[in-house]
Design a protein around this motif. Sequence first.
Motif, PDB file in Angstrom:
ATOM      1  N   GLY A   1     -80.750 -20.661  36.320  1.00 40.55           N
ATOM      2  CA  GLY A   1     -81.649 -21.545  37.052  1.00 40.55           C
ATOM      3  C   GLY A   1     -82.302 -22.607  36.189  1.00 40.55           C
ATOM      4  O   GLY A   1     -83.141 -23.366  36.667  1.00 40.55           O
TER       5      GLY A   1
ATOM      6  N   ARG B   1     -74.499 -24.259  46.219  1.00 46.95           N
ATOM      7  CA  ARG B   1     -75.581 -23.282  46.127  1.00 46.95           C
ATOM      8  C   ARG B   1     -75.290 -22.135  47.067  1.00 46.95           C
ATOM      9  O   ARG B   1     -74.982 -22.347  48.228  1.00 46.95           O
TER      10      ARG B   1
ATOM     11  N   GLY C   1     -80.853 -25.163  34.863  1.00 47.54           N
ATOM     12  CA  GLY C   1     -80.279 -26.488  35.075  1.00 47.54           C
ATOM     13  C   GLY C   1     -78.958 -26.738  34.371  1.00 47.54           C
ATOM     14  O   GLY C   1     -78.507 -27.886  34.276  1.00 47.54           O
ATOM     15  N   LYS C   2     -78.306 -25.678  33.911  1.00 48.01           N
ATOM     16  CA  LYS C   2     -77.045 -25.858  33.185  1.00 48.01           C
ATOM     17  C   LYS C   2     -75.971 -26.499  34.070  1.00 48.01           C
ATOM     18  O   LYS C   2     -75.316 -27.473  33.689  1.00 48.01           O
ATOM     19  N   SER C   3     -75.825 -25.922  35.264  1.00 46.07           N
ATOM     20  CA  SER C   3     -74.792 -26.466  36.161  1.00 46.07           C
ATOM     21  C   SER C   3     -75.133 -27.884  36.593  1.00 46.07           C
ATOM     22  O   SER C   3     -74.250 -28.743  36.730  1.00 46.07           O
ATOM     23  N   THR C   4     -76.406 -28.122  36.785  1.00 47.14           N
ATOM     24  CA  THR C   4     -76.836 -29.467  37.163  1.00 47.14           C
ATOM     25  C   THR C   4     -76.445 -30.465  36.077  1.00 47.14           C
ATOM     26  O   THR C   4     -75.915 -31.549  36.368  1.00 47.14           O
TER      27      THR C   4
ATOM     28  N   TRP D   1     -83.378 -32.888  41.959  1.00 44.14           N
ATOM     29  CA  TRP D   1     -82.771 -32.513  43.241  1.00 44.14           C
ATOM     30  C   TRP D   1     -83.666 -33.026  44.352  1.00 44.14           C
ATOM     31  O   TRP D   1     -84.885 -33.026  44.213  1.00 44.14           O
TER      32      TRP D   1
HETATM   33  N1  LIG Z   1     -77.621 -28.429  45.782  1.00 41.54           N
HETATM   34  C1  LIG Z   1     -78.881 -28.240  45.342  1.00 41.54           C
HETATM   35  N2  LIG Z   1     -79.910 -28.737  46.041  1.00 41.54           N
HETATM   36  C2  LIG Z   1     -81.178 -28.580  45.625  1.00 41.54           C
HETATM   37  N3  LIG Z   1     -81.511 -27.917  44.515  1.00 41.54           N
HETATM   38  C3  LIG Z   1     -80.522 -27.385  43.778  1.00 41.54           C
HETATM   39  C4  LIG Z   1     -79.154 -27.521  44.140  1.00 41.54           C
HETATM   40  N4  LIG Z   1     -78.402 -26.900  43.220  1.00 41.54           N
HETATM   41  C5  LIG Z   1     -79.258 -26.402  42.305  1.00 41.54           C
HETATM   42  N5  LIG Z   1     -80.525 -26.696  42.628  1.00 41.54           N
HETATM   43  C6  LIG Z   1     -81.719 -26.311  41.871  1.00 41.54           C
HETATM   44  O1  LIG Z   1     -81.587 -26.741  40.548  1.00 41.54           O
HETATM   45  C7  LIG Z   1     -82.049 -25.740  39.671  1.00 41.54           C
HETATM   46  C8  LIG Z   1     -81.037 -25.508  38.584  1.00 41.54           C
HETATM   47  O2  LIG Z   1     -79.861 -24.982  39.139  1.00 41.54           O
HETATM   48  P1  LIG Z   1     -78.538 -24.836  38.301  1.00 41.54           P
HETATM   49  O3  LIG Z   1     -78.276 -26.133  37.640  1.00 41.54           O
HETATM   50  O4  LIG Z   1     -77.499 -24.297  39.168  1.00 41.54           O
HETATM   51  O5  LIG Z   1     -78.975 -23.759  37.224  1.00 41.54           O
HETATM   52  P2  LIG Z   1     -78.058 -22.861  36.281  1.00 41.54           P
HETATM   53  O6  LIG Z   1     -76.697 -23.372  36.374  1.00 41.54           O
HETATM   54  O7  LIG Z   1     -78.667 -23.026  34.935  1.00 41.54           O
HETATM   55  O8  LIG Z   1     -78.200 -21.480  36.771  1.00 41.54           O
HETATM   56  C9  LIG Z   1     -82.328 -24.524  40.479  1.00 41.54           C
HETATM   57  O9  LIG Z   1     -83.711 -24.353  40.554  1.00 41.54           O
HETATM   58  C10 LIG Z   1     -81.814 -24.819  41.833  1.00 41.54           C
HETATM   59  O10 LIG Z   1     -82.735 -24.393  42.803  1.00 41.54           O
END
Ligand SMILES: Nc1ncnc2c1ncn2[C@@H]1O[C@H](COP(=O)(O)OP(=O)(O)O)[C@@H](O)[C@H]1O
Lengths: 419, 242
Positions: free
Chosen positions: B45, A418, B47-50, B17
């Motif tokens: 934001g 992040r 959740g794609k990367s998640t 998270w």
């Molecule tokens: N390491 C982390 N710790 C806590 N929350 C996270 C972390 N990484 C991402 N998030 C939260 O998860 C949500 C989705 O993030 P992410 O999957 O990166 O979205 P995208 O890839 O679609 O932009 C965001 O709201 C972000 O705040």
Amino acid sequence: MSLLRLASASLLNRWPVALLTALAIALSVTLLLGVERIRSGARDSFVGTVAGTDLIVGARGGALNLLLYSVFRIGNPTNNITWASYQDIAAHPDVAWIVPLSLGDSHFGFRVLGTNDDYFRHYRYRDGQPLRFAAGGPFTDLFDAVLGSEVAARLGYDLGREIVVAHGLGREGFARHDDKPFRVAGILERTGTPVDRTVHVSLEAIEAIHVDWQGGAPVPGRRVSAEAVRAMELRPRAVTAALVGLQSRLATFRVQRFVNEYRQEPLLAILPGATLQELWAILGTAEQALSAVTVMVVATALLGMVTMTLASLAERRREMAILRSVGASPRTILGLLTAEALLLGLAGTALGVLLLYGAQLALQPVIDSRYGLYLAIGAPSRRELAMLAGVVLAGTLAGLIPAWRAYRMSVADGMTVRT
Amino acid sequence: MAEAGAAIALDGVRFAWPGRGGFRLTVPHLAVARGERLLLVGPSGCGKSTLLNLLCGTLSPTAGRIALLGRELTGMAGPARDAFRAEHIGVIFQMFNLVPYLSVLDNVLLPLRFAPGRRARAAAAAGSAAAEAIRLLERLGLDRTKVRHEARAATLSVGQQQRVAAARALLGRPEIVVADEPTSSLDRAHQLSFLELLAQELAAGGGTLVMVSHDPSLAARFDRTLELPTVATIEPGLPAHT
Ligand SMILES: Nc1ncnc2c1ncn2[C@@H]1O[C@H](COP(=O)(O)OP(=O)(O)O)[C@@H](O)[C@H]1O
Ligand SMILES: [Mg+2]
């Protein structure tokens, strides 16, 4: 690509910081080993100074004091031994040789030792080496002097040079035996012992320069010339101490008892090795304090490494995410950072050892001449190797602190960071 | 109910998270067939990367099952998941894909350290793993006339770095390639050529591609496009989080 290669590439990438960190470890290791070398060097040189002597005999008093003034020329004797007692001991059947020592005069701060040719024959230092002459030889004339190497070197004396002995130990002894000058007859080779800082003259000469003295000053109106004194029969009245060699080690305690129970006057015989142990016991506390300080310095350097690594973690999160994405487990990340600490520790200690040898090469002559401490430049001892291993191990263990943090971070992050 | 033969199957997957009010994601069902090219779109934001982290086993769901190539990822211990990822998944990020202090070639070869099977396949393909890595780099337009393979990765342009990352993801023919907005730091022309090359190389080995983007205009190049918000329930975290 092995973990160690990865770790070293990562360190090279941050080489200025890594180098400084390794340098801090290196300096602390140099200090650690340097102090150890001086400590063991001092011990070796003390032990080496009394290498060939079985017993030292002096007037009754402190054993340590006797050892210090008789062999190390430190401090002053409390009393003398009469010549008769000396001869009694010399006549003991177990005594193989005996060397008289008569102290009390000096020459420009160097002690003058009255003795006889047996000194050059029987004195042994380090691992049993005899004294050797760099020039000239032992006493042939009453007023012959034999110089220790440092005396000759520092004062720039050559054979044949006339020197005047001062009464007492003051540097500029106001009472000088200038009516009876000595002539340099021999110069000894370096020994790395207090012998180097000694002016040797014969016992008879000590007697001769004091014939017209009483109570530390010339007797007014009574002047005996050097010529006249040669004609006199000079018999030593007393000596300060004696070095004794025995026929057999087994006789040590028998002769010691003989001396300690001597009726005619209170005497003391000591075993130099045993008395040195007393000295170590006294110095032990100071040594430990010094060692503790050097250990703290090493700990500080390792703490610096931990701080440096912890500080770099934030900017390395991305790198860890990449490693995770190609299949590295959090354990691999832990291993990588630990490997970096190991490498830094190894590089630091290796550099420290190099620095130590460099410093030793550069400073050895200075330490030797200034402090009379001869520090051999040899391969690291077992103890030193153990210390080095200890530093590397401690460094690796300390490296576990940032490594564990990185582990936790990579578990929590997965492979995204992040920002 | 993972389809037999599916490359990827998710069932009842939930993830949150950590922290109170953290982002929560629930995927009731998602399946990707072998050889399929799937585009996953959605706003930033969402959740794609998640989700990609969950697919790759770098994050673990709190509930549900994830199966890859017929093997259940959610049943594996951490190290086994990592080893599985190394063997079977190539990953490309949006940016900063390369370990900056390693050479271009070492970056491409990096996954092989963790994947003996992939190493063997790469070596079998071109005589040696390094030869195969160089072949891939050349296929992706990075022959030695353009880029020194011994150069430190950090010295390359962003576009070149993305191609090196693609070569790394493809080396040893992993069955699945996961790409997280790999083209969003490239200009349009480079975007298209990059996707072209990726698709070609992948098609040659029958690999499955899951790519994430916030750009729906890329859909034409994929077999299927899914909007993440339609396949998943999202409970956004408190705004303070991002
Ligand atoms: N390491 C982390 N710790 C806590 N929350 C996270 C972390 N990484 C991402 N998030 C939260 O998860 C949500 C989705 O993030 P992410 O999957 O990166 O979205 P995208 O890839 O679609 O932009 C965001 O709201 C972000 O705040
Ligand atoms: Mg994202």
